[in-house]
Scaffold this motif. Structure first.
Motif, mmCIF file in Angstrom:
data_model
loop_
_atom_site.group_PDB
_atom_site.id
_atom_site.type_symbol
_atom_site.label_atom_id
_atom_site.label_comp_id
_atom_site.label_asym_id
_atom_site.label_seq_id
_atom_site.Cartn_x
_atom_site.Cartn_y
_atom_site.Cartn_z
ATOM 1 N N VAL A 22 0.838 -1.190 0.000
ATOM 2 C CA VAL A 22 0.000 0.000 0.000
ATOM 3 C C VAL A 22 0.874 1.241 0.000
ATOM 4 N N GLY A 23 0.295 2.357 -0.397
ATOM 5 C CA GLY A 23 1.069 3.585 -0.418
ATOM 6 C C GLY A 23 0.245 4.772 -0.846
ATOM 7 N N VAL A 24 0.958 5.857 -1.152
ATOM 8 C CA VAL A 24 0.321 7.103 -1.557
ATOM 9 C C VAL A 24 1.083 7.696 -2.742
ATOM 10 N N VAL A 25 0.371 8.546 -3.482
ATOM 11 C CA VAL A 25 0.973 9.307 -4.566
ATOM 12 C C VAL A 25 0.986 10.768 -4.138
ATOM 13 N N LEU A 26 2.175 11.359 -4.113
ATOM 14 C CA LEU A 26 2.338 12.741 -3.679
ATOM 15 C C LEU A 26 3.202 13.509 -4.667
ATOM 16 N N HIS A 27 3.007 14.826 -4.718
ATOM 17 C CA HIS A 27 3.789 15.657 -5.638
ATOM 18 C C HIS A 27 4.390 16.883 -4.965
ATOM 19 N N GLU A 28 3.977 17.170 -3.744
ATOM 20 C CA GLU A 28 4.441 18.365 -3.034
ATOM 21 C C GLU A 28 5.409 17.990 -1.913
ATOM 22 N N ARG A 29 6.430 18.799 -1.732
ATOM 23 C CA ARG A 29 7.443 18.536 -0.694
ATOM 24 C C ARG A 29 6.824 18.442 0.699
#
Length: 102
Positions: A22-29
């Motif tokens: 499982v996990g997450v998708v992130l784009h911001e610091r």
């Protein structure tokens, strides 16, 4: 013990979900730093996988985790486009580290 993914790419997350990760998708610091903090608080996470772009967003903090914390084990992986470091980065790393060309 669980494996958790922090990715910048939905395709990478979908592939890992097929393996039960499982996990997450992130784009911001800031979001990455918050997710890292949550992962450190969760004692059930034994391995934390980050993509190369996530590593670039929070390199200093991730390297500090890798060097100073016993848990989780932090592993950097390329995304679906392949490694951004070039195909021979492992052999270059060995040569630079110990001076042996393989």
């Amino acid at each position: 013990m669980r494996v958790h993914l922090i990715s910048d790419n939905v395709d990478t997350l979908v592939g890992m979900r097929l393996a039960g990760i499982v996990g997450v998708v992130l784009h911001e610091r800031e979001a990455v730093l918050q997710e890292l903090d949550q992962a450190m608080q969760d004692e059930s996470i034994g391995i934390l996988i980050v993509t190369e772009k996530i590593m670039a967003l929070a390199k200093e903090e991730i390297m500090t985790l890798k060097l100073k914390e016993n848990r989780p084990l932090v592993v950097e992986i390329p995304d679906r486009h392949g490694p951004s470091k070039g195909s021979d980065y492992i052999t270059r790393y060995i040569k630079d580290s110990i001076g042996i060309k393989i």
